[in-house]
Design a protein around this motif. Structure first.
Motif, mmCIF file in Angstrom:
data_model
loop_
_atom_site.group_PDB
_atom_site.id
_atom_site.type_symbol
_atom_site.label_atom_id
_atom_site.label_comp_id
_atom_site.label_asym_id
_atom_site.label_seq_id
_atom_site.Cartn_x
_atom_site.Cartn_y
_atom_site.Cartn_z
ATOM 1 N N THR A 63 1.920 8.298 1.383
ATOM 2 C CA THR A 63 2.084 8.862 0.041
ATOM 3 C C THR A 63 1.185 8.166 -0.967
ATOM 4 O OG1 THR A 63 4.387 9.459 0.512
ATOM 5 C CG2 THR A 63 3.751 9.323 -1.796
ATOM 6 N N ARG A 68 -1.980 9.722 -3.184
ATOM 7 C CA ARG A 68 -2.039 9.650 -4.648
ATOM 8 C C ARG A 68 -3.266 8.878 -5.118
ATOM 9 N NH1 ARG A 68 4.305 8.599 -6.440
ATOM 10 N NH2 ARG A 68 5.124 10.511 -5.496
ATOM 11 N N SER A 83 -6.119 11.015 -5.891
ATOM 12 C CA SER A 83 -5.975 11.881 -7.056
ATOM 13 C C SER A 83 -6.452 11.177 -8.327
ATOM 14 C CB SER A 83 -4.516 12.327 -7.222
ATOM 15 O OG SER A 83 -3.698 11.233 -7.607
ATOM 16 N N LEU A 109 1.030 1.675 -7.294
ATOM 17 C CA LEU A 109 1.646 2.962 -6.998
ATOM 18 C C LEU A 109 2.837 2.842 -6.050
ATOM 19 C CD1 LEU A 109 -1.600 5.079 -6.387
ATOM 20 C CD2 LEU A 109 -0.102 5.215 -8.386
ATOM 21 N N ALA A 127 6.132 5.303 -6.134
ATOM 22 C CA ALA A 127 6.146 6.245 -5.006
ATOM 23 C C ALA A 127 7.429 6.088 -4.194
ATOM 24 C CB ALA A 127 4.922 6.024 -4.127
#
Length: 293
Positions: A52, A56, A59, A73, A77
């Motif tokens: 995950t 991300r 992105s 993150l 997450a």
């Protein structure tokens, strides 16, 4: 009409379920037909979290794809995953051996290893967590999720898969390449292009496995997948899903129900009209590396 729902009900084969049937037909039955629950381990949940975070990461603007930003993150997450899938959070209430703080730190170390293998600031993937779905011969539908698809300026495709375990020995490597060839066939039939490279990144020990498939090799593998599906349908009609004992049984969640270990499977419910490929469970059963890795 909900086309997405109709597609999900259609019989399909995923790489993890195909590998399950090759490994042990009874395991395939337990997971796909009986849909018996499997309690995830902290290592498996960590794999889902790391996937995950890496999704991300891409992105973000390229300049922000640095280790500190990626590790920042992790907690958000994890909080989102635990809220959406409470069964993941329960792992730490039931397993007092693995403190959650130490577990998060171990996930951070995997992220650090990832940055030693490649610099994401220099990459602009076409897609992350790409759902691939394509019909091949005999009407068989292949379905799965590719961690990352890179496209070079020349048009060459590279399929990238993250493994949160260590690089496997021969048997594990064959299973990993089986998964990657599955994706290569799906891309070949959906784009009419042979991927130039299949890349596995092993984050536990920082190993990279590259493989360049050939067209004739993928065509043979496609026939193998069709043969597996015909075997699944044949066994499904009779219910004769047999156990295939191996060293992998040591990590099986269903030993207590397995005849090879003195157990009894539940009554066979019959082959469903629309056997699910259980792709929604791929996060815990296919995308991540089992604890044995």
């Amino acid at each position: 009409m909900d086309d997405g729902a109709a597609t999900l009900r259609r019989p399909a084969l995923s790489p993890s379920r195909a590998a399950d049937f090759k490994q042990c037909p009874l395991l395939y039955r337990f997971r796909v037909v009986d849909k018996l629950p499997e309690r995830p381990t902290p290592a498996q949940v960590r794999g889902t979290l790391v996937h995950t975070v890496l999704e991300r990461l891409f992105s973000l603007p390229a300049a922000e794809r640095v280790p500190e930003r990626a590790k920042a993150l992790l907690v958000p997450a994890w909080e989102k995953l635990a809220a959406e899938q409470p069964e993941l959070a329960r792992v730490f209430h039931e397993d007092e051996v693995t403190p959650e703080t130490a577990w998060l730190e171990s996930a951070g170390k995997l992220i650090d290893t990832y940055f030693r293998l490649e610099d994401p600031r220099r990459l602009e993937p076409e897609a992350c967590e790409l759902r691939v779905e394509v019909e091949i011969g005999d009407g068989l539908l292949l379905r799965g999720f590719v961690d990352r698809l890179d496209v070079a300026p020349t048009g060459d495709l590279r399929v990238v898969d993250y493994k949160t375990g260590a690089a496997p020995r021969a048997v594990g490597e064959m299973r990993a390449l089986f998964q990657m060839k599955f994706y290569a066939v799906a891309i070949l039939r959906s784009r009419n292009v042979v991927p130039a490279r299949l890349r596995l990144l092993y984050l536990a020990d920082g190993q990279v496995l590259d493989y360049s498939p050939e067209l004739d090799e993928l065509e043979r593998f496609e026939k193998t997948l069709m043969a597996i599906w015909r075997a699944i349908e044949s066994v499904g009609a009779t219910g004769d899903f047999r156990a295939n004992p191996s060293r992998l049984c040591d990590w099986c969640a269903h030993r207590a129900r397995c005849p090879a270990f003195g157990g009894s499977p539940p009554p066979y419910p019959g082959w469903p009209e629309h056997p699910a490929d259980d792709n929604e469970a791929e996060d815990l059963l296919g995308l991540i590396e089992p604890i044995r890795a």
